[in-house]
Every structure is written in C-alpha cells, then in structure tokens.
Design a protein around this motif. Sequence first.
Motif, short mmCIF file in Angstrom:
data_model
loop_
_atom_site.label_atom_id
_atom_site.label_comp_id
_atom_site.label_asym_id
_atom_site.label_seq_id
_atom_site.Cartn_x
_atom_site.Cartn_y
_atom_site.Cartn_z
N VAL A 39 -50.72 20.40 -39.10
CA VAL A 39 -51.91 19.90 -39.82
C VAL A 39 -53.02 19.59 -38.83
O VAL A 39 -54.19 19.96 -39.05
CB VAL A 39 -51.54 18.65 -40.67
N ALA A 40 -52.67 18.97 -37.71
CA ALA A 40 -53.67 18.59 -36.70
C ALA A 40 -54.30 19.83 -36.09
O ALA A 40 -55.53 19.92 -35.95
CB ALA A 40 -53.02 17.71 -35.63
N VAL A 41 -53.45 20.82 -35.72
CA VAL A 41 -53.96 22.04 -35.08
C VAL A 41 -54.84 22.81 -36.09
O VAL A 41 -55.91 23.31 -35.75
CB VAL A 41 -52.78 22.91 -34.59
N PHE A 42 -54.33 22.87 -37.33
CA PHE A 42 -55.08 23.60 -38.36
C PHE A 42 -56.48 22.99 -38.55
O PHE A 42 -57.49 23.70 -38.56
CB PHE A 42 -54.31 23.56 -39.70
N ASN A 43 -56.51 21.65 -38.68
CA ASN A 43 -57.79 20.97 -38.90
C ASN A 43 -58.72 21.14 -37.70
O ASN A 43 -59.93 21.32 -37.85
CB ASN A 43 -57.58 19.48 -39.18
N GLN A 44 -58.11 21.10 -36.49
CA GLN A 44 -58.92 21.26 -35.27
C GLN A 44 -59.53 22.66 -35.23
O GLN A 44 -60.71 22.84 -34.92
CB GLN A 44 -58.00 21.06 -34.05
N THR A 45 -58.70 23.66 -35.58
CA THR A 45 -59.16 25.05 -35.55
C THR A 45 -60.25 25.30 -36.58
O THR A 45 -61.30 25.87 -36.29
CB THR A 45 -57.97 26.00 -35.85
N ILE A 46 -59.99 24.81 -37.78
CA ILE A 46 -60.95 25.06 -38.87
C ILE A 46 -62.26 24.30 -38.62
O ILE A 46 -63.34 24.79 -38.93
CB ILE A 46 -60.33 24.70 -40.25
N GLU A 47 -62.12 23.11 -38.04
CA GLU A 47 -63.31 22.30 -37.75
C GLU A 47 -64.16 22.99 -36.69
O GLU A 47 -65.40 22.97 -36.74
CB GLU A 47 -62.89 20.91 -37.28
N TYR A 48 -63.47 23.63 -35.76
CA TYR A 48 -64.19 24.35 -34.69
C TYR A 48 -64.83 25.61 -35.24
O TYR A 48 -65.98 25.94 -34.93
CB TYR A 48 -63.20 24.70 -33.57
N THR A 49 -64.08 26.32 -36.07
CA THR A 49 -64.55 27.61 -36.57
C THR A 49 -65.58 27.43 -37.69
O THR A 49 -66.63 28.07 -37.69
CB THR A 49 -63.36 28.43 -37.14
N TYR A 50 -65.27 26.58 -38.67
CA TYR A 50 -66.16 26.34 -39.83
C TYR A 50 -66.35 24.84 -40.05
O TYR A 50 -65.71 24.25 -40.93
CB TYR A 50 -65.56 26.96 -41.10
N PRO A 51 -67.15 24.22 -39.21
CA PRO A 51 -67.33 22.76 -39.39
C PRO A 51 -67.91 22.44 -40.76
O PRO A 51 -67.69 21.37 -41.30
CB PRO A 51 -68.32 22.38 -38.28
N SER A 52 -68.64 23.37 -41.33
CA SER A 52 -69.21 23.16 -42.66
C SER A 52 -69.27 24.51 -43.35
O SER A 52 -69.66 25.51 -42.73
CB SER A 52 -70.61 22.55 -42.52
N VAL A 53 -68.87 24.53 -44.63
CA VAL A 53 -68.94 25.78 -45.39
C VAL A 53 -69.67 25.54 -46.70
O VAL A 53 -69.66 24.42 -47.23
CB VAL A 53 -67.53 26.36 -45.71
N SER A 54 -70.31 26.58 -47.20
CA SER A 54 -70.90 26.52 -48.54
C SER A 54 -70.20 27.56 -49.40
O SER A 54 -70.12 28.73 -49.00
CB SER A 54 -72.40 26.81 -48.49
N ILE A 55 -69.71 27.12 -50.55
CA ILE A 55 -68.94 28.01 -51.42
C ILE A 55 -69.60 28.03 -52.80
O ILE A 55 -69.91 26.95 -53.36
CB ILE A 55 -67.48 27.54 -51.53
N VAL A 56 -69.79 29.22 -53.31
CA VAL A 56 -70.40 29.38 -54.64
C VAL A 56 -69.34 29.84 -55.62
O VAL A 56 -68.53 30.70 -55.29
CB VAL A 56 -71.54 30.41 -54.60
N GLY A 57 -69.36 29.26 -56.81
CA GLY A 57 -68.41 29.69 -57.84
C GLY A 57 -68.56 28.87 -59.10
O GLY A 57 -69.52 28.08 -59.24
N GLU A 58 -67.57 29.04 -59.97
CA GLU A 58 -67.63 28.35 -61.26
C GLU A 58 -66.87 27.03 -61.17
O GLU A 58 -65.77 26.98 -60.65
CB GLU A 58 -67.01 29.25 -62.32
N LEU A 59 -67.50 26.01 -61.68
CA LEU A 59 -66.88 24.68 -61.65
C LEU A 59 -65.75 24.62 -62.66
O LEU A 59 -65.89 25.06 -63.80
CB LEU A 59 -67.94 23.61 -61.98
N ALA A 60 -64.61 24.06 -62.21
CA ALA A 60 -63.46 23.94 -63.12
C ALA A 60 -62.71 22.66 -62.82
O ALA A 60 -62.77 22.13 -61.71
CB ALA A 60 -62.55 25.15 -62.94
N ASN A 61 -62.03 22.16 -63.84
CA ASN A 61 -61.15 20.99 -63.70
C ASN A 61 -61.84 19.77 -63.09
O ASN A 61 -61.26 19.05 -62.27
CB ASN A 61 -59.92 21.34 -62.83
N LEU A 62 -63.08 19.58 -63.50
CA LEU A 62 -63.83 18.42 -62.97
C LEU A 62 -63.20 17.13 -63.48
O LEU A 62 -62.93 16.97 -64.67
CB LEU A 62 -65.30 18.50 -63.45
N LYS A 63 -62.96 16.23 -62.54
CA LYS A 63 -62.29 14.98 -62.91
C LYS A 63 -62.85 13.83 -62.04
O LYS A 63 -63.02 14.00 -60.83
CB LYS A 63 -60.79 15.12 -62.68
N VAL A 64 -63.18 12.73 -62.68
CA VAL A 64 -63.64 11.55 -61.94
C VAL A 64 -62.55 10.50 -62.06
O VAL A 64 -62.09 10.18 -63.17
CB VAL A 64 -64.97 11.02 -62.49
#
Lengths: 372, 66
Positions: free
Chosen positions: A13-38
């Motif tokens: 988990v630590a290595v994965f998060n470190q890798t993803i944080e390095y590669t994609y510190p921030s992403v924007s994803i477009v799609g359809e909203l589903a299962n919205l829950k507060v």
Amino acid sequence: MSPDIVFEVSDFVAVFNQTIEYTYPSVSIVGELANLKVSKGRWLYFDVKDDSASVRFFGTVYNLPGPLEDGMRIQVRGTPRLHPQFGFSVSVQQITPVGEGAIKRAADLLKAKLQTEGLFDAARKRPLPYPPQRIGLIASAESAAYADFMKILGHRWAGIDIVHCDVQVQGESAPEQIINALTRLNAEAGLEAIVLIRGGGSADDLQSFSIEQVVRAVAASRVPVLAAIGHEIDESLVELAADVRASTPSNAAELLVPDKRAVQAMIAEQLRIAQNTMLHTVQMNQNTLSQDVQQLQARMQHCVTTHRSELAVRRQVIHGYDPRRILAAGYAIVSRGGSRIRSITEAEKGLSLQITLQDGQLTAVVTDVHKV
Amino acid sequence: MENMATQKKYHQLREELDQLLAWFDQDQLDVDEALKKYEAATKLADQMEVYLKTAENSIQKLTKQK
C-alpha cells in the motif's frame, strides 16, 4: 524474467501510494455520477463511471459545487489513493458538472435548494445608493466586460472611487478568487456597493457564478451587490442572490449611476420651472397689489365724494339760515324784549314790539290783533 | 396752507359747523348774531371744501404715480 517482488500488504500500500503520488499527484476524471451518498451530513461517497469502468471517490460535502444527482456528467479532480482498509479511491479536490445539460441540472437543483432557504427573496434585496461615491468591482481586468463597464461608467458619471479586485471569472480557481474578493471588499471601509461582472460565455464558462459557495458569499455580503453575468438570457444564481441584477456589464454601469448630461438637463429644466414659478408668483402679487391699490383709491374717492355730498347738504342748510336772504324777501323779525314772537297770542294791544328789516330796526305799537 | 400740526381735522370742522347750525334752531335769534354765525358757517364750509379738494388731489396724484 526477474522474480516477482513480494510485499507485505502494508508495504505494498505504501509503495503503491508513493508511486501513484509521484506519477499522478492529481488526476481529473470525467464520467457519469453514480451511487452518490452523503454520510453523517459530512462525508461524500460516489462513483464516476462510463460504459466499461467505474472509479470510487471519497470527499466531504464542502467539495460539492451544489446539489448533484446520479446520472449527471461531472469532472472530478482529486488525488488517487489506496486506503489500507477501504481499498482504492480518489480523494476529491473539486467537482465540476460537465456539459450544458449537467451544468443546467446542477444549477436547477441548487436554485431550488437556495430558493427554499429564501436566499433569493425580494425582501432581502437592498437598494443601491444612487449614485455611490465608492464601489468595489470584481471583474477580470483583461475582459471586455471590465472595459465596457469602465467606459460606460466614466462616460455617464465621473469621480467614483473604485476598488478593483482582478479575478479569474472562469476556470477552476475562479470561485475561490471571487469569494476571496467578496471577503476583501466587505472588509473595506466606506464601500457603498460591490459590482460583480462577467461577459457572455458558454454554460461551462459561466458556471463559477452558480456554485453554491459563491452564491452564498454574494447573499451574505454586507455591502449590497450588483451583478451582471453573461448576456441577458443567461441566468446565474449569483444574479438571483445579488441585491440588483443588470442584464449586461454596460447595463450595470447604467443602473449604478445616472447620466450626468441627463442630470444637467433635468437640473436646467427644474431651474427653468422654478424661475417660471417665481416669475408667476411675482406677477400674481403685483396684480393683487395693483388691485388692492385700485380698491384703496376707489374707497378713498368714495369717502371724499360722500363727505362732499354731506357738505353740499350742509351748505343748503346754511343758505337757508342766511338772515339777509329772508329779510331781503320782505319778511321781518318781530321781537319783544329780545324774544322772537311767532304767534298773535304773544302780542296784545298797546304792546311795544321791535321789528327788524333788511336794512335796520324799528319799534311799533300793537293797535289791533286779528286772528287769520 | 396751514401747518399740519395746527390744521384742524375734517371731523373737527364738521362738528364745529354742526354746532353752528344747531344754534339756528333756538327760539331767540339775534339778527346780528345770526349773521355772524352764518358767515362763520360759510367759512367752515369753504374750509371743508378745500380739505376735500386737497384730499382728492392727493388721491389723483397717487393714482398717476402708479
């Protein structure tokens, strides 16, 4: 082929998060909203999916641009993360409805919500000072809206003190900049109005002005707000929450200040009316005075005439008393011892009487008395 | 013209005239006295006439000024 690296779960988990944080510190994803829950009124869970994939998101209600519903097309910016217990999700930084339909639907939902709260009530609207001496202006300095507003304002009414906050009026940072500008201008002393303007654009361009936090900031403004967003047909929620809405930035300038030429013409007209009124009043008083003087003269003349008539009567009386006139006609005054005798009963035979004629007096003795 | 301070008012002249005219109503009339009274009455009437003429002239003068 190199042998697989074997991780302990926590390490993976630590290595994965470190890798993803390095590669994609921030992403924007477009799609359809589903299962919205507060959850618990604070935590936000939803999925964004397309036809073949779905990604889980986690955030707080403060990330919401307003009420959303499943099926809406949204763009979410966030940080991908593998949670030690709950698995993979993207931590939400910003949610934006995408496409005209979604933007309009999100705006409609927010409008209904805020309307229920009374945020757009007419009773909340405050009048703007007319004309104000000092205003705050929230606009992009590069925009045509800013240029139009300044041009019309200067043309109509010069000398207003303007505190300008140059902000982005579209894009991700626009809402935050607009809110900060409102906060800053509300802290300024002596501001009589805040003008919030933006030129026309697509629904996507204008959506910063229908984001819940921005709309609430406008409604909460201590200083009255005049808003002109987009063209007349565009309706942003900010305009509904503002104290006064203008159809365009140019119209905002027209609503904010009068046209100095029209004011000058109005003052000139009022002066002309005042002069006419004064002239009329003077003339009326002159006429009244003239009538009064005429009346006075007529009364005086009447007074003199009346006395003259009385005097004429007295002259006739005086004339009647002229002793010479009576005696000249042949009449005589008969007296006895200084007293006038008017009747034969006052005389007797042998009595001595004085007779006055017009030219002298004589004494006579009564020799006989006859009743006529 | 007489000084304003010593000039008699019109109503004073009229009272004097009325007193003179009343004298003629008495029974015992002395012709000499009646003649004096008559002349005095005529003089008073003339004074009153002048008074009224002066007043009329003043009114006409003020009217022309307007």
